[in-house]
Design a protein around this motif. Structure first.
Motif, PDB file in Angstrom:
ATOM      1  N   VAL A  45       0.870  -1.182   0.000  1.00 25.35           N
ATOM      2  CA  VAL A  45       0.000   0.000   0.000  1.00 25.35           C
ATOM      3  C   VAL A  45       0.901   1.224   0.000  1.00 25.35           C
ATOM      4  CG1 VAL A  45      -1.686   1.360   1.302  1.00 25.35           C
ATOM      5  CG2 VAL A  45      -1.925  -1.128   1.165  1.00 25.35           C
ATOM      6  N   VAL A  46       0.750   2.081  -0.994  1.00 23.63           N
ATOM      7  CA  VAL A  46       1.591   3.265  -1.134  1.00 23.63           C
ATOM      8  C   VAL A  46       0.763   4.496  -0.807  1.00 23.63           C
ATOM      9  CG1 VAL A  46       3.234   4.470  -2.589  1.00 23.63           C
ATOM     10  CG2 VAL A  46       2.765   2.057  -3.010  1.00 23.63           C
ATOM     11  N   LEU A  47       1.227   5.268   0.170  1.00 24.83           N
ATOM     12  CA  LEU A  47       0.505   6.442   0.631  1.00 24.83           C
ATOM     13  C   LEU A  47       1.029   7.687  -0.078  1.00 24.83           C
ATOM     14  CD1 LEU A  47       0.510   5.615   4.461  1.00 24.83           C
ATOM     15  CD2 LEU A  47      -1.317   5.168   2.801  1.00 24.83           C
TER      16      LEU A  47
ATOM     17  N   PHE B  23      -0.171   7.034 -10.250  1.00 24.50           N
ATOM     18  CA  PHE B  23      -0.753   6.973  -8.912  1.00 24.50           C
ATOM     19  C   PHE B  23      -2.196   7.438  -8.939  1.00 24.50           C
ATOM     20  CE2 PHE B  23      -2.024   9.263  -5.069  1.00 24.50           C
ATOM     21  CZ  PHE B  23      -1.928   8.233  -4.141  1.00 24.50           C
ATOM     22  N   GLY B  24      -3.007   6.847  -8.104  1.00 22.28           N
ATOM     23  CA  GLY B  24      -4.370   7.292  -7.881  1.00 22.28           C
ATOM     24  C   GLY B  24      -4.921   6.584  -6.663  1.00 22.28           C
ATOM     25  N   HIS B  25      -5.809   7.234  -5.946  1.00 19.82           N
ATOM     26  CA  HIS B  25      -6.416   6.566  -4.804  1.00 19.82           C
ATOM     27  C   HIS B  25      -7.285   5.426  -5.314  1.00 19.82           C
ATOM     28  CE1 HIS B  25      -7.952   6.086  -0.732  1.00 19.82           C
ATOM     29  NE2 HIS B  25      -9.114   5.825  -1.307  1.00 19.82           N
ATOM     30  N   GLY B  26      -7.059   4.242  -4.762  1.00 18.25           N
ATOM     31  CA  GLY B  26      -7.795   3.065  -5.208  1.00 18.25           C
ATOM     32  C   GLY B  26      -7.154   2.340  -6.368  1.00 18.25           C
ATOM     33  N   ALA B  27      -6.037   2.877  -6.889  1.00 24.07           N
ATOM     34  CA  ALA B  27      -5.341   2.193  -7.991  1.00 24.07           C
ATOM     35  C   ALA B  27      -4.822   0.845  -7.512  1.00 24.07           C
ATOM     36  CB  ALA B  27      -4.184   3.050  -8.491  1.00 24.07           C
ATOM     37  N   ARG B  28      -4.840  -0.135  -8.414  1.00 21.14           N
ATOM     38  CA  ARG B  28      -4.272  -1.459  -8.116  1.00 21.14           C
ATOM     39  C   ARG B  28      -3.526  -1.958  -9.342  1.00 21.14           C
ATOM     40  NH1 ARG B  28      -7.320  -6.847  -5.607  1.00 21.14           N
ATOM     41  NH2 ARG B  28      -5.499  -8.251  -5.716  1.00 21.14           N
ATOM     42  N   VAL B  29      -2.276  -2.304  -9.129  1.00 17.49           N
ATOM     43  CA  VAL B  29      -1.410  -2.748 -10.221  1.00 17.49           C
ATOM     44  C   VAL B  29      -0.731  -4.042  -9.796  1.00 17.49           C
ATOM     45  CG1 VAL B  29       0.585  -2.184 -11.651  1.00 17.49           C
ATOM     46  CG2 VAL B  29      -0.997  -0.368 -10.946  1.00 17.49           C
TER      47      VAL B  29
ATOM     48  N   ARG C 134      10.508 -14.544  -7.778  1.00 20.46           N
ATOM     49  CA  ARG C 134       9.613 -13.780  -6.915  1.00 20.46           C
ATOM     50  C   ARG C 134       8.176 -13.934  -7.381  1.00 20.46           C
ATOM     51  NH1 ARG C 134      14.377 -11.217  -6.895  1.00 20.46           N
ATOM     52  NH2 ARG C 134      15.084 -10.153  -5.014  1.00 20.46           N
ATOM     53  N   ARG C 135       7.258 -14.000  -6.446  1.00 24.55           N
ATOM     54  CA  ARG C 135       5.851 -14.080  -6.788  1.00 24.55           C
ATOM     55  C   ARG C 135       5.359 -12.727  -7.302  1.00 24.55           C
ATOM     56  NH1 ARG C 135       3.102 -15.621  -1.296  1.00 24.55           N
ATOM     57  NH2 ARG C 135       5.067 -16.730  -1.025  1.00 24.55           N
ATOM     58  N   THR C 136       4.200 -12.703  -7.918  1.00 25.82           N
ATOM     59  CA  THR C 136       3.623 -11.440  -8.352  1.00 25.82           C
ATOM     60  C   THR C 136       3.343 -10.565  -7.128  1.00 25.82           C
ATOM     61  OG1 THR C 136       1.399 -12.379  -8.297  1.00 25.82           O
ATOM     62  CG2 THR C 136       2.574 -12.438 -10.414  1.00 25.82           C
ATOM     63  N   LEU C 137       3.323  -9.269  -7.349  1.00 23.69           N
ATOM     64  CA  LEU C 137       3.142  -8.314  -6.270  1.00 23.69           C
ATOM     65  C   LEU C 137       2.052  -7.323  -6.653  1.00 23.69           C
ATOM     66  CD1 LEU C 137       4.410  -7.411  -3.513  1.00 23.69           C
ATOM     67  CD2 LEU C 137       5.806  -5.810  -4.843  1.00 23.69           C
ATOM     68  N   ASP C 138       1.062  -7.129  -5.790  1.00 22.11           N
ATOM     69  CA  ASP C 138      -0.018  -6.186  -6.028  1.00 22.11           C
ATOM     70  C   ASP C 138       0.259  -4.879  -5.302  1.00 22.11           C
ATOM     71  OD1 ASP C 138      -1.583  -7.813  -7.643  1.00 22.11           O
ATOM     72  OD2 ASP C 138      -2.581  -8.740  -5.940  1.00 22.11           O
ATOM     73  N   LEU C 139       0.227  -3.769  -6.056  1.00 25.86           N
ATOM     74  CA  LEU C 139       0.393  -2.435  -5.486  1.00 25.86           C
ATOM     75  C   LEU C 139      -0.959  -1.760  -5.375  1.00 25.86           C
ATOM     76  CD1 LEU C 139       3.431  -1.101  -7.574  1.00 25.86           C
ATOM     77  CD2 LEU C 139       3.451  -2.580  -5.559  1.00 25.86           C
ATOM     78  N   PHE C 140      -1.210  -1.123  -4.238  1.00 26.21           N
ATOM     79  CA  PHE C 140      -2.450  -0.396  -3.991  1.00 26.21           C
ATOM     80  C   PHE C 140      -2.116   1.065  -3.704  1.00 26.21           C
ATOM     81  CE2 PHE C 140      -3.429  -4.750  -3.167  1.00 26.21           C
ATOM     82  CZ  PHE C 140      -4.788  -4.920  -3.382  1.00 26.21           C
ATOM     83  N   GLY C 141      -2.762   1.988  -4.416  1.00 26.18           N
ATOM     84  CA  GLY C 141      -2.556   3.405  -4.176  1.00 26.18           C
ATOM     85  C   GLY C 141      -3.565   3.937  -3.174  1.00 26.18           C
ATOM     86  N   CYS C 142      -3.118   4.839  -2.299  1.00 22.84           N
ATOM     87  CA  CYS C 142      -3.998   5.454  -1.301  1.00 22.84           C
ATOM     88  C   CYS C 142      -3.514   6.875  -1.049  1.00 22.84           C
ATOM     89  CB  CYS C 142      -3.956   4.650   0.001  1.00 22.84           C
ATOM     90  SG  CYS C 142      -5.004   5.285   1.330  1.00 22.84           S
TER      91      CYS C 142
END
Length: 266
Positions: A183-185, A211-217, A225-233
């Motif tokens: 989760v990136v603030l 970046f955007g609030h609620g973004a998910r990449v 390495r396993r896949t990684l989910d990024l969440f924007g907040c």
């Protein structure tokens, strides 16, 4: 509360060059095999003269609310378990928050909002971060930032961000076996995280995601390495919270989504 007398000096920081040299973070981070060791090495860094001067100056401001308290006034290491599945990335320590207490998001109103949300989700042992010795623990969550020293006006210079990057990149490498979500603030943290992720071995999409609030990449796998989910907040800054740009409900929704994807919701 931690103080400068409590630093772990078991390893001579001079073994990695002058802590005041811009090359020190990369040299000191590169060979560290554990997060605990990395956290200890971070605290010795003095590679950005402007930030060193500012963090020390703020330690002597003596604001009435903190009069008589001893400031950490050092780079702030990450906080949370070494096998965390969810990483929360902010911007930098607050001058009278983590720069005072020595722990990420502890001692200021931004941290109050963040820890309250984590506690509501069962991911923090208490909702009120007071000091580094308050017994706070996190479950499956670690906190970090791309810049480890409090910057003037909460605005690190690009060169300071880049000098500090090896700490975060190595932290990501060490977390890689268990890390599933981030989760990136705020936009600064989002932009600063991308090159650190690439350096740590993840594949970034092109063009780089905005970046955007609620973004998910979702980032692709590489080197096992396993896949990684990024969440924007939106950042939990006082301004965002006071204006309603970020509400406690909005924050909990993003954190809950990331925790669910990481498999750590109670």
């Amino acid at each position: 509360m931690r103080s400068r007398d409590d630093l772990d000096d078991s390893e001579d920081p001079g073994a990695f060059g002058d802590p005041g040299d811009p090359a020190f973070p990369r040299a000191a981070a590169a060979t560290e095999p554990s997060l605990a060791g990395l956290d200890a090495r971070v605290t010795h860094c003095a590679a950005c003269p402007r930030l060193v001067a500012w963090r020390e100056e703020k330690a002597h401001d003596d604001p009435p609310a903190y009069r008589g308290q001893r400031y950490w006034a050092r780079p702030v290491p990450g906080f949370g378990p070494a096998d965390a599945s969810l990483l929360i990335v902010g911007l930098a320590p607050a001058a009278h928050g983590a720069n005072r207490t020595g722990r990420m998001f502890t001692g200021d109103r931004s941290g109050d909002v963040l820890f309250a949300a984590l506690h509501a989700l069962g991911l923090a042992s208490r909702p009120d971060p007071v000091a580094a010795d308050d017994g706070m623990t996190l479950r499956g969550v670690r906190m970090s930032s791309p810049v480890r020293c409090a910057p003037p006006a909460n605005r690190p210079a690009p060169a300071e961000r880049d000098t500090c990057r090896p700490w975060l990149a190595r932290e990501l490498q060490l977390l890689a076996p268990t890390l599933r979500t981030v989760v990136v603030l705020g936009a600064f943290g989002w932009q600063a995280l991308m090159p650190a992720l690439a350096e740590a071995g993840w594949v970034l999409p092109r063009p780089r995601p905005a970046f955007g609030h609620g973004a998910r990449v979702t980032l692709g796998e590489r080197d096992g390495r396993r896949t990684l989910d990024l969440f924007g907040c939106y950042h939990v800054s006082q301004r965002n919270v006071f204006t309603g740009r970020l509400t406690p409900l909005m924050l909990r929704e993003v954190l809950a989504g990331a925790a669910d994807a990481a498999g750590i919701l109670p």
